[in-house]
Design a protein around this motif. Structure first.
Motif, PDB file in Angstrom:
ATOM      1  N   ASP A  36       0.827  -1.218   0.000  1.00  0.00           N
ATOM      2  CA  ASP A  36       0.000   0.000   0.000  1.00  0.00           C
ATOM      3  C   ASP A  36       0.859   1.266   0.000  1.00  0.00           C
ATOM      4  OD1 ASP A  36      -2.491  -1.182  -0.137  1.00  0.00           O
ATOM      5  OD2 ASP A  36      -2.835  -1.153   2.035  1.00  0.00           O
ATOM      6  N   ARG A  37       2.011   1.186   0.683  1.00  0.00           N
ATOM      7  CA  ARG A  37       2.898   2.355   0.743  1.00  0.00           C
ATOM      8  C   ARG A  37       3.511   2.670  -0.618  1.00  0.00           C
ATOM      9  NH1 ARG A  37       4.070   0.797   6.080  1.00  0.00           N
ATOM     10  NH2 ARG A  37       5.733  -0.643   5.536  1.00  0.00           N
ATOM     11  N   GLU A  38       3.615   1.668  -1.488  1.00  0.00           N
ATOM     12  CA  GLU A  38       4.321   1.835  -2.766  1.00  0.00           C
ATOM     13  C   GLU A  38       3.394   1.945  -3.971  1.00  0.00           C
ATOM     14  OE1 GLU A  38       7.584   2.144  -2.878  1.00  0.00           O
ATOM     15  OE2 GLU A  38       7.817   1.757  -0.731  1.00  0.00           O
ATOM     16  N   VAL A  39       2.089   1.714  -3.763  1.00  0.00           N
ATOM     17  CA  VAL A  39       1.187   1.658  -4.921  1.00  0.00           C
ATOM     18  C   VAL A  39       0.962   3.069  -5.479  1.00  0.00           C
ATOM     19  CG1 VAL A  39      -1.022   1.855  -3.656  1.00  0.00           C
ATOM     20  CG2 VAL A  39      -0.910   0.485  -5.748  1.00  0.00           C
ATOM     21  N   PRO A  40       0.949   3.222  -6.807  1.00  0.00           N
ATOM     22  CA  PRO A  40       0.670   4.548  -7.370  1.00  0.00           C
ATOM     23  C   PRO A  40      -0.723   5.026  -6.954  1.00  0.00           C
ATOM     24  CG  PRO A  40       1.228   2.937  -9.111  1.00  0.00           C
ATOM     25  CD  PRO A  40       1.125   2.178  -7.828  1.00  0.00           C
ATOM     26  N   SER A  41      -0.915   6.352  -6.898  1.00  0.00           N
ATOM     27  CA  SER A  41      -2.164   6.887  -6.342  1.00  0.00           C
ATOM     28  C   SER A  41      -3.395   6.559  -7.192  1.00  0.00           C
ATOM     29  CB  SER A  41      -2.038   8.395  -6.138  1.00  0.00           C
ATOM     30  OG  SER A  41      -1.680   8.973  -7.372  1.00  0.00           O
ATOM     31  N   ASP A  42      -3.180   6.193  -8.465  1.00  0.00           N
ATOM     32  CA  ASP A  42      -4.337   5.863  -9.302  1.00  0.00           C
ATOM     33  C   ASP A  42      -4.650   4.355  -9.297  1.00  0.00           C
ATOM     34  OD1 ASP A  42      -1.975   5.272 -10.567  1.00  0.00           O
ATOM     35  OD2 ASP A  42      -2.639   5.905 -12.564  1.00  0.00           O
ATOM     36  N   HIS A  43      -4.003   3.603  -8.407  1.00  0.00           N
ATOM     37  CA  HIS A  43      -4.274   2.170  -8.292  1.00  0.00           C
ATOM     38  C   HIS A  43      -4.509   1.793  -6.826  1.00  0.00           C
ATOM     39  CE1 HIS A  43      -2.752   1.897 -12.382  1.00  0.00           C
ATOM     40  NE2 HIS A  43      -3.142   0.648 -12.431  1.00  0.00           N
ATOM     41  N   VAL A  44      -5.171   0.654  -6.627  1.00  0.00           N
ATOM     42  CA  VAL A  44      -5.274   0.087  -5.277  1.00  0.00           C
ATOM     43  C   VAL A  44      -4.744  -1.339  -5.311  1.00  0.00           C
ATOM     44  CG1 VAL A  44      -7.195   1.446  -4.361  1.00  0.00           C
ATOM     45  CG2 VAL A  44      -7.680  -0.624  -5.680  1.00  0.00           C
ATOM     46  N   ILE A  45      -4.178  -1.737  -4.179  1.00  0.00           N
ATOM     47  CA  ILE A  45      -3.738  -3.126  -4.007  1.00  0.00           C
ATOM     48  C   ILE A  45      -4.930  -3.937  -3.502  1.00  0.00           C
ATOM     49  CG2 ILE A  45      -2.291  -4.664  -2.589  1.00  0.00           C
ATOM     50  CD1 ILE A  45      -0.660  -3.133  -4.664  1.00  0.00           C
ATOM     51  N   ASP A  46      -5.233  -5.012  -4.227  1.00  0.00           N
ATOM     52  CA  ASP A  46      -6.305  -5.920  -3.808  1.00  0.00           C
ATOM     53  C   ASP A  46      -5.639  -7.264  -3.495  1.00  0.00           C
ATOM     54  OD1 ASP A  46      -8.509  -7.509  -3.519  1.00  0.00           O
ATOM     55  OD2 ASP A  46      -9.506  -6.867  -5.362  1.00  0.00           O
ATOM     56  N   LEU A  47      -5.240  -7.424  -2.226  1.00  0.00           N
ATOM     57  CA  LEU A  47      -4.493  -8.622  -1.824  1.00  0.00           C
ATOM     58  C   LEU A  47      -5.445  -9.670  -1.265  1.00  0.00           C
ATOM     59  CD1 LEU A  47      -1.085  -8.822  -0.063  1.00  0.00           C
ATOM     60  CD2 LEU A  47      -3.009 -10.086   0.892  1.00  0.00           C
ATOM     61  N   ARG A  48      -5.342 -10.873  -1.784  1.00  0.00           N
ATOM     62  CA  ARG A  48      -6.219 -11.972  -1.365  1.00  0.00           C
ATOM     63  C   ARG A  48      -5.404 -13.243  -1.147  1.00  0.00           C
ATOM     64  NH1 ARG A  48     -10.807 -11.411  -6.164  1.00  0.00           N
ATOM     65  NH2 ARG A  48     -10.842  -9.120  -6.199  1.00  0.00           N
ATOM     66  N   GLN A  49      -5.963 -14.138  -0.334  1.00  0.00           N
ATOM     67  CA  GLN A  49      -5.332 -15.450  -0.121  1.00  0.00           C
ATOM     68  C   GLN A  49      -6.421 -16.510  -0.068  1.00  0.00           C
ATOM     69  OE1 GLN A  49      -5.410 -17.634   2.853  1.00  0.00           O
ATOM     70  NE2 GLN A  49      -4.070 -19.047   1.765  1.00  0.00           N
ATOM     71  N   THR A  50      -6.127 -17.657  -0.655  1.00  0.00           N
ATOM     72  CA  THR A  50      -7.061 -18.779  -0.580  1.00  0.00           C
ATOM     73  C   THR A  50      -6.297 -20.092  -0.557  1.00  0.00           C
ATOM     74  OG1 THR A  50      -8.971 -19.869  -1.604  1.00  0.00           O
ATOM     75  CG2 THR A  50      -7.334 -18.951  -3.109  1.00  0.00           C
ATOM     76  N   ASN A  51      -6.934 -21.086   0.056  1.00  0.00           N
ATOM     77  CA  ASN A  51      -6.383 -22.440  -0.006  1.00  0.00           C
ATOM     78  C   ASN A  51      -7.061 -23.248  -1.107  1.00  0.00           C
ATOM     79  OD1 ASN A  51      -4.749 -21.890   2.211  1.00  0.00           O
ATOM     80  ND2 ASN A  51      -6.334 -22.524   3.664  1.00  0.00           N
ATOM     81  N   ASP A  52      -7.965 -22.599  -1.843  1.00  0.00           N
ATOM     82  CA  ASP A  52      -8.875 -23.274  -2.762  1.00  0.00           C
ATOM     83  C   ASP A  52      -8.460 -22.987  -4.222  1.00  0.00           C
ATOM     84  OD1 ASP A  52     -11.053 -23.912  -4.402  1.00  0.00           O
ATOM     85  OD2 ASP A  52     -12.528 -23.293  -2.901  1.00  0.00           O
ATOM     86  N   GLU A  53      -8.106 -24.026  -4.930  1.00  0.00           N
ATOM     87  CA  GLU A  53      -7.638 -23.875  -6.312  1.00  0.00           C
ATOM     88  C   GLU A  53      -8.704 -23.217  -7.199  1.00  0.00           C
ATOM     89  OE1 GLU A  53      -6.926 -27.662  -8.141  1.00  0.00           O
ATOM     90  OE2 GLU A  53      -5.333 -26.875  -9.417  1.00  0.00           O
ATOM     91  N   ALA A  54      -9.965 -23.651  -7.019  1.00  0.00           N
ATOM     92  CA  ALA A  54     -11.043 -23.113  -7.860  1.00  0.00           C
ATOM     93  C   ALA A  54     -11.220 -21.614  -7.618  1.00  0.00           C
ATOM     94  CB  ALA A  54     -12.351 -23.846  -7.567  1.00  0.00           C
ATOM     95  N   GLU A  55     -11.104 -21.203  -6.369  1.00  0.00           N
ATOM     96  CA  GLU A  55     -11.266 -19.777  -6.057  1.00  0.00           C
ATOM     97  C   GLU A  55     -10.138 -18.966  -6.703  1.00  0.00           C
ATOM     98  OE1 GLU A  55     -11.291 -18.692  -1.835  1.00  0.00           O
ATOM     99  OE2 GLU A  55     -12.784 -17.166  -2.340  1.00  0.00           O
TER     100      GLU A  55
END
Ligand code: DQA
Length: 145
Positions: A36-55
């Protein structure tokens, strides 16, 4: 606002307590804060984690549908998931950047980690630098967009 998807596969939700000698002691929440500290101001970081291959596959479709660049740590799926490889190929074939990242250097570890079925369809690979693997991938996306 445009998103940069930072997708994490199985067991990465345990970062911080999972094998800290290999993966470091930082948590996913701390990784999100660093990105978040490094992302350009016109973008957002959408960080996700899953244990599910299909997801995870569904999230790659979403990247295609929203034309979002992807930073992908496929975790153990790296080594055997042809389904994930085919979904990752959809992203790069759509002309979007997909950077495969790893916290550790899989080539310096057990033999089964030396194979990535994802690398051949990724735009590129950054491995072995802990959280910096993700931050370098973000730099790369910034340079290319
Ligand atoms: C990893 C390396 C993989 O071999 C392992 O299964 C992981 C994490 C890494 O970030 O170093 O879960 O992708």
């Amino acid at each position: 606002m445009a998103s940069i998807l930072v997708l994490n596969g199985p067991n990465l939700g345990r970062l911080g307590s999972r094998e800290p000698d290999v993966y470091g002691s930082g948590t996913l929440a701390e990784l999100r804060a660093e990105l978040d500290r490094e992302v350009p101001s016109d973008h957002v970081i959408d960080l996700r984690q899953t244990n599910d291959e299909a997801e995870l596959i569904g999230w790659l479709y979403e990247a295609v549908d929203t034309a979002s660049p992807v930073i992908l740590n496929p975790a153990a799926f790296t080594h055997y998931s042809y389904a994930l490889r085919d979904a990752a190929a959809l992203v790069t074939k759509a002309g979007l950047i997909l950077v495969e990242v790893h916290l550790s250097n899989p080539h310096a570890r057990e033999e089964f980690r030396h194979t990535s079925v994802i690398s051949g369809v990724a735009t590129g690979v950054i491995a072995g630098f802990g959280f910096d693997s993700y931050l370098l991938a973000l730099d790369l996306i910034k340079r290319r967009s």
